[in-house]
Design a protein around this motif. Sequence first.
Motif, mmCIF file in Angstrom:
data_model
loop_
_atom_site.group_PDB
_atom_site.id
_atom_site.type_symbol
_atom_site.label_atom_id
_atom_site.label_comp_id
_atom_site.label_asym_id
_atom_site.label_seq_id
_atom_site.Cartn_x
_atom_site.Cartn_y
_atom_site.Cartn_z
ATOM 1 N N ILE A 308 43.428 -55.059 -19.756
ATOM 2 C CA ILE A 308 42.719 -56.154 -20.430
ATOM 3 C C ILE A 308 43.122 -56.265 -21.901
ATOM 4 O O ILE A 308 42.584 -57.081 -22.640
ATOM 5 C CB ILE A 308 41.186 -56.000 -20.314
ATOM 6 C CG1 ILE A 308 40.705 -54.723 -21.019
ATOM 7 C CG2 ILE A 308 40.763 -56.009 -18.863
ATOM 8 C CD1 ILE A 308 39.187 -54.547 -20.971
ATOM 9 N N GLY A 309 44.101 -55.440 -22.304
ATOM 10 C CA GLY A 309 44.695 -55.580 -23.630
ATOM 11 C C GLY A 309 43.975 -54.881 -24.762
ATOM 12 O O GLY A 309 44.285 -55.118 -25.937
ATOM 13 N N ILE A 310 43.026 -54.002 -24.448
ATOM 14 C CA ILE A 310 42.301 -53.285 -25.506
ATOM 15 C C ILE A 310 43.212 -52.277 -26.189
ATOM 16 O O ILE A 310 43.137 -52.057 -27.392
ATOM 17 C CB ILE A 310 41.049 -52.584 -24.927
ATOM 18 C CG1 ILE A 310 40.056 -53.630 -24.435
ATOM 19 C CG2 ILE A 310 40.409 -51.672 -25.966
ATOM 20 C CD1 ILE A 310 38.827 -53.052 -23.783
ATOM 21 N N CYS A 311 44.080 -51.635 -25.418
ATOM 22 C CA CYS A 311 45.008 -50.646 -25.960
ATOM 23 C C CYS A 311 46.299 -50.697 -25.148
ATOM 24 O O CYS A 311 46.422 -51.502 -24.217
ATOM 25 C CB CYS A 311 44.398 -49.240 -25.928
ATOM 26 S SG CYS A 311 43.725 -48.758 -24.335
ATOM 27 N N LYS A 312 47.253 -49.848 -25.497
ATOM 28 C CA LYS A 312 48.521 -49.856 -24.779
ATOM 29 C C LYS A 312 48.919 -48.438 -24.399
ATOM 30 O O LYS A 312 48.487 -47.449 -25.005
ATOM 31 C CB LYS A 312 49.619 -50.494 -25.632
ATOM 32 C CG LYS A 312 49.964 -49.727 -26.895
ATOM 33 C CD LYS A 312 51.116 -50.383 -27.647
ATOM 34 C CE LYS A 312 51.500 -49.546 -28.878
ATOM 35 N NZ LYS A 312 52.670 -50.128 -29.589
ATOM 36 N N LEU A 313 49.769 -48.347 -23.378
ATOM 37 C CA LEU A 313 50.287 -47.060 -22.939
ATOM 38 C C LEU A 313 51.455 -46.663 -23.830
ATOM 39 O O LEU A 313 52.350 -47.472 -24.073
ATOM 40 C CB LEU A 313 50.755 -47.178 -21.480
ATOM 41 C CG LEU A 313 50.997 -45.886 -20.693
ATOM 42 C CD1 LEU A 313 49.679 -45.144 -20.495
ATOM 43 C CD2 LEU A 313 51.622 -46.213 -19.342
ATOM 44 N N PRO A 314 51.452 -45.414 -24.360
ATOM 45 C CA PRO A 314 52.587 -44.978 -25.199
ATOM 46 C C PRO A 314 53.918 -45.130 -24.467
ATOM 47 O O PRO A 314 53.990 -44.990 -23.238
ATOM 48 C CB PRO A 314 52.272 -43.502 -25.455
ATOM 49 C CG PRO A 314 50.786 -43.416 -25.348
ATOM 50 C CD PRO A 314 50.408 -44.394 -24.272
ATOM 51 N N ASP A 315 54.978 -45.414 -25.217
ATOM 52 C CA ASP A 315 56.288 -45.696 -24.633
ATOM 53 C C ASP A 315 56.800 -44.567 -23.741
ATOM 54 O O ASP A 315 57.478 -44.810 -22.740
ATOM 55 C CB ASP A 315 57.313 -45.976 -25.740
ATOM 56 C CG ASP A 315 57.008 -47.265 -26.496
ATOM 57 O OD1 ASP A 315 56.335 -48.134 -25.904
ATOM 58 O OD2 ASP A 315 57.415 -47.388 -27.661
ATOM 59 N N GLU A 316 56.499 -43.315 -24.100
ATOM 60 C CA GLU A 316 57.032 -42.185 -23.349
ATOM 61 C C GLU A 316 56.314 -41.925 -22.025
ATOM 62 O O GLU A 316 56.806 -41.171 -21.193
ATOM 63 C CB GLU A 316 56.918 -40.895 -24.192
ATOM 64 C CG GLU A 316 57.842 -40.815 -25.385
ATOM 65 C CD GLU A 316 57.628 -39.498 -26.128
ATOM 66 O OE1 GLU A 316 56.491 -39.246 -26.573
ATOM 67 O OE2 GLU A 316 58.584 -38.730 -26.234
ATOM 68 N N LEU A 317 55.152 -42.573 -21.835
ATOM 69 C CA LEU A 317 54.314 -42.247 -20.688
ATOM 70 C C LEU A 317 54.334 -43.319 -19.613
ATOM 71 O O LEU A 317 54.677 -44.463 -19.860
ATOM 72 C CB LEU A 317 52.869 -42.030 -21.154
ATOM 73 C CG LEU A 317 52.634 -40.908 -22.171
ATOM 74 C CD1 LEU A 317 51.146 -40.725 -22.393
ATOM 75 C CD2 LEU A 317 53.276 -39.614 -21.711
ATOM 76 N N ASN A 318 53.971 -42.899 -18.398
ATOM 77 C CA ASN A 318 53.732 -43.837 -17.315
ATOM 78 C C ASN A 318 52.413 -43.465 -16.637
ATOM 79 O O ASN A 318 51.789 -42.461 -16.972
ATOM 80 C CB ASN A 318 54.900 -43.841 -16.318
ATOM 81 C CG ASN A 318 55.177 -42.453 -15.749
ATOM 82 O OD1 ASN A 318 54.260 -41.663 -15.515
ATOM 83 N ND2 ASN A 318 56.445 -42.149 -15.541
ATOM 84 N N TRP A 319 51.998 -44.259 -15.673
ATOM 85 C CA TRP A 319 50.680 -44.055 -15.072
ATOM 86 C C TRP A 319 50.603 -42.801 -14.219
ATOM 87 O O TRP A 319 49.538 -42.211 -14.068
ATOM 88 C CB TRP A 319 50.282 -45.294 -14.276
ATOM 89 C CG TRP A 319 49.961 -46.450 -15.172
ATOM 90 C CD1 TRP A 319 50.647 -47.606 -15.324
ATOM 91 C CD2 TRP A 319 48.874 -46.501 -16.110
ATOM 92 N NE1 TRP A 319 50.060 -48.394 -16.285
ATOM 93 C CE2 TRP A 319 48.971 -47.749 -16.780
ATOM 94 C CE3 TRP A 319 47.834 -45.642 -16.451
ATOM 95 C CZ2 TRP A 319 48.065 -48.135 -17.762
ATOM 96 C CZ3 TRP A 319 46.933 -46.018 -17.425
ATOM 97 C CH2 TRP A 319 47.047 -47.250 -18.067
ATOM 98 N N LYS A 320 51.735 -42.376 -13.680
ATOM 99 C CA LYS A 320 51.725 -41.119 -12.919
ATOM 100 C C LYS A 320 51.394 -39.943 -13.829
ATOM 101 O O LYS A 320 50.652 -39.028 -13.439
ATOM 102 C CB LYS A 320 53.082 -40.898 -12.245
ATOM 103 C CG LYS A 320 53.363 -41.828 -11.077
ATOM 104 C CD LYS A 320 54.710 -41.500 -10.452
ATOM 105 C CE LYS A 320 55.009 -42.414 -9.263
ATOM 106 N NZ LYS A 320 56.332 -42.120 -8.652
ATOM 107 N N ALA A 321 51.941 -39.972 -15.050
ATOM 108 C CA ALA A 321 51.664 -38.891 -16.002
ATOM 109 C C ALA A 321 50.185 -38.877 -16.396
ATOM 110 O O ALA A 321 49.575 -37.806 -16.513
ATOM 111 C CB ALA A 321 52.544 -39.048 -17.242
ATOM 112 N N ILE A 322 49.605 -40.055 -16.595
ATOM 113 C CA ILE A 322 48.188 -40.139 -16.941
ATOM 114 C C ILE A 322 47.332 -39.592 -15.797
ATOM 115 O O ILE A 322 46.372 -38.845 -16.020
ATOM 116 C CB ILE A 322 47.780 -41.598 -17.244
ATOM 117 C CG1 ILE A 322 48.551 -42.128 -18.466
ATOM 118 C CG2 ILE A 322 46.272 -41.705 -17.463
ATOM 119 C CD1 ILE A 322 48.236 -41.428 -19.762
ATOM 120 N N PHE A 323 47.700 -39.941 -14.563
ATOM 121 C CA PHE A 323 46.945 -39.465 -13.403
ATOM 122 C C PHE A 323 47.060 -37.944 -13.276
ATOM 123 O O PHE A 323 46.076 -37.257 -12.987
ATOM 124 C CB PHE A 323 47.461 -40.140 -12.131
ATOM 125 C CG PHE A 323 46.621 -39.867 -10.907
ATOM 126 C CD1 PHE A 323 45.305 -40.298 -10.852
ATOM 127 C CD2 PHE A 323 47.148 -39.182 -9.823
ATOM 128 C CE1 PHE A 323 44.514 -40.050 -9.730
ATOM 129 C CE2 PHE A 323 46.378 -38.928 -8.692
ATOM 130 C CZ PHE A 323 45.045 -39.372 -8.653
#
Length: 383
Positions: A308-323
């Motif tokens: 929804i555009g409140i923040c952004k994912l850092p360039d080095e990361l992807n959603w698998k890493a967050i999970f």
Amino acid sequence: MKITQLFNDFFHSEKIGGVLLICCTALSLGIANSSLGDAYHHFWMTSLAGQPLEYWINDGLMTIFFLLIGLELEREIYQGELSNIKDALLPIFAAIGGMLVPAGIYLFFNLGTPSQSGAGIPMATDIAFALGILSLLGNRVPTSLKVFLTALAVIDDLGAILVIALFYTKNLVWMNLFLSLGIFVLLYVMGKVFKIRNLIPYLIGGVAMWYFMLNSGVHATITGVLLAFAIPYGKGDESSTSYLLQHFLHKPVAFLILPIFALANTAIHMSGSLIQMIQEPYSIGIAFGLIIGKPVGIFLLSLVAVKIGICKLPDELNWKAIFGVGFLGGIGFTMSIFITLLAFENEVIINQAKLIILLSSLIAGFIGYVFLQSILKQKYTEE
């Protein structure tokens, strides 16, 4: 990505401290279930100034741990991941998700039962253990992922502190509370207005603040966080009072205070049926909250905030890493055990809850390690 020396010190002390915690926990469980078990348990119950030794560890030494957490949170706010609101929002939303979803899962199984007071148990993340597991992956871990997990865990601990203050406070003695808060205001003015940098008045005031907080009904460890924000931060450089104290506390907390806490609070004699134990509503709530609720909550609220555009994912990361990091967030240990001691009074339930916390944290940490190992290559590349 720019990373401060103080963060490096914090990260390395915590990751080594995490390994030490594992060793202390294994040692404590081993002794507690050996022929020395009774003597070992009685040692931690040794009376000191009218209270058992375990009490002074949990209410006294752990205040110093919370002081370090407060100093790290202050550093994050002024110069770290939380200093830029756009960068701070991702770990903030992740931490909120990582607290609300596990608490919701716990209440689903325990609402209306005598054990519903344990809802705060699966909300917490153990910084030392989580960073310790992440460090086992070596140089394949991008700096932004280390910073994300650290910021997430610090915010998570702040949330746990607020939960303790709001929901685990009994029989308030208002006069003592006002005296403690009055000392905090005085110390805050000394640091922020009069710029007094000498640490001694803050330490003396901190002890007085701790004493009155201890006798107010609010858990005394809250004093540590309050004191951290009273101590002058200045420019945050190597000469600042806050920096010097935080740098000094890293090793004593990681290599002395937390290991002692682990030894004292995992002296658990394992008896009865494990099958019966894991069928208890509080056991199910803790296990599901830490193993499932943490990664799901961290991932989902992070995803929603980015989409929804409140923040952004850092360039080095992807959603698998967050999970994957979400599973490491499911390592509750220190804070979860701490809240268990406040949530329950029955010693049998406390010990069983501790065992479930240990097992759940072990499972969550193992899943997180294996998952991250499979997605983080020797040289990290974004998908």
